[in-house]
Design an enzyme around this catalytic site. Structure first.
Site, PDB file in Angstrom:
ATOM      1  CG  HIS A  92      -0.670   0.227   2.496  1.00  0.00           C
ATOM      2  ND1 HIS A  92       0.024  -0.545   3.529  1.00  0.00           N
ATOM      3  CD2 HIS A  92       0.053   1.349   2.966  1.00  0.00           C
ATOM      4  CE1 HIS A  92       0.345  -0.324   4.420  1.00  0.00           C
ATOM      5  NE2 HIS A  92       0.531   1.228   4.358  1.00  0.00           N
TER       6      HIS A  92
ATOM      7  CG  ASP B 203       0.189  -4.090   2.837  1.00  0.00           C
ATOM      8  OD1 ASP B 203       0.046  -3.656   1.559  1.00  0.00           O
ATOM      9  OD2 ASP B 203      -0.019  -3.475   3.987  1.00  0.00           O
TER      10      ASP B 203
ATOM     11  CB  SER C 150       3.224   2.017   6.107  1.00  0.00           C
ATOM     12  OG  SER C 150       2.106   2.118   6.969  1.00  0.00           O
TER      13      SER C 150
END
Length: 384
Positions: free
Chosen positions: A119, A149, A227
């Protein structure tokens, strides 16, 4: 004395007081120094002063020393990722490149592979990787696994390659174990936060409707920009990829999640060699909502096999799917109750368990068939 005299005296007194107040206010407003006498200017008193004596601190605590050493040893392996996206002007039809987002990542090997979250780079047309020493590199996308992910980038590193992050394990993690997160929250580069493992085997919905399973939950502060960064244990080994937070405000609320390193170490080599991750499968059809209704009706715990693909691994192993009657009723045949001795009570748990193996591995299913438990070996095949 006449009353008029006292009246005039009172009025003259009031007038005098008002006049004094007026002049006081006038002077205070336009000539403040008259009343302040420079009390705070430092001009009235001059004293000799020296800096205070610094008190010796003594040695750092052992846990502080180990945390500092961990950060200094790991910092160079963490990267800052910025992405850009091409957009078209609706009137001029010109194409522009605009900033898309930022995130973190870490160096995987000596070949220049960078691991981050999908993402972080999803929808971007280009990505730039900044190393801890300030060098910037254009990155290319090697491949990704939406189910986990995870994305793999590659940069062309010449001399002075930063060392890859040491790899640890996640199957032996314990709740309460210390963890350390390094990343770039809100663009504040190379930030260290600490915490503990709060829980294991968490599941979260992914951005494309998929469920990401087997996540590590931590209270180490993880914010937007973290992230893709590494989650480390106290030995400085990688134990997960920081991937998400749970917060109504979008900032850290003490609940962060990381993809476990055992998953990363299984998925990334396939992405590097094939450009994608091929999930192991048995060739069966299952459904979570339908499974809940069927198992409640049958008063059993397990996963009902709805159908089996012809020639699939399940078909070769002799598994039997459910039967649909002309009236629309479902008659269950084989119900998977355990995989290699571990109980299966949901479709999600079964799929997550199968995903922990590799294509070609043989697993032992415990199947409930017509009220009796049997053991069925299945050789896993490539999934879609």
């Amino acid at each position: 004395m006449p009353n008029g005299f006292f009246s005039r005296l009172i009025w003259y007194t009031l007038a005098g007081v008002l006049l004094v107040l007026f002049f006081h206010s006038f002077l205070y407003h336009y000539f403040p120094n008259i009343f302040h006498f420079n009390l705070f200017s430092g001009q009235n008193q001059q004293e000799s002063a020296e800096p205070r004596v610094v008190q010796a601190r003594g040695n750092l605590a052992e846990d502080e020393k180990s945390t500092i050493e961990l950060f200094e040893n790991s910092r160079d392996s963490v990267v800052f990722i910025t992405t850009r996206q091409r957009v078209m002007d609706a009137w001029s039809r010109n194409i522009f490149s605009v900033p898309s987002g930022t995130g973190s990542g870490f160096i995987w090997d000596d070949s220049g592979h960078i691991i981050t979250n999908l993402h972080v780079v999803k929808g971007a047309s280009e990505a730039t990787v900044r190393l801890a020493d300030g060098r910037d590199y254009k990155a290319s996308l090697v491949g990704a696994s939406p189910a986990h992910d995870i994305a793999v980038l590659k940069i062309g590193i010449g001399f002075q390659r930063p060392a890859p992050v040491p790899i640890g394990t996640s199957n032996d993690l314990k709740v309460g174990q210390k963890v350390f997160a390094i990343g770039n929250p809100f663009g504040l580069d190379w930030t260290l936060t600490t915490g503990i493992v709060s829980a294991l085997d968490r599941s979260l919905p992914g951005g494309d409707g998929r469920t990401i399973d087997n996540l590590i939950q931590t209270d180490a502060a993880i914010n937007p920009g973290n992230s893709g960064g590494p989650l480390l244990d106290s030995a400085g080994r990688l134990i997960g990829i920081n991937t998400a937070i749970y917060s109504p405000s979008g900032a850290s609320a003490g609940i962060g999640f990381a993809v476990p390193v055992d998953t990363v170490n299984r998925v990334v080599p396939q992405i590097i060699s094939r450009g994608k991750y091929i999930r192991p499968a048995m060739g069966i059809t299952v459904d979570s909502k339908l499974n809940n209704r069927l198992t409640q009706h049958l008063k059993v715990t397990g996963v009902v096999i709805l159908s089996i693909g012809p020639g699939s691994a399940a078909d070769i192993a002799g598994l039997i799917g459910a039967v649909l009657t002309p009236e629309g009723n479902i008659i269950a045949n084989d119900i998977i109750v355990a995989v290699d001795g571990k109980p299966m009570d949901s479709v999600e748990k079964l799929l997550n368990r199968i995903d922990s193996y590799k294509v070609g591995d043989t697993i032992m299913l415990t199947v409930l068939r017509r009220g009796e438990k049997i053991e069925v070996p299945v050789i896993l095949q490539p999934g879609e």
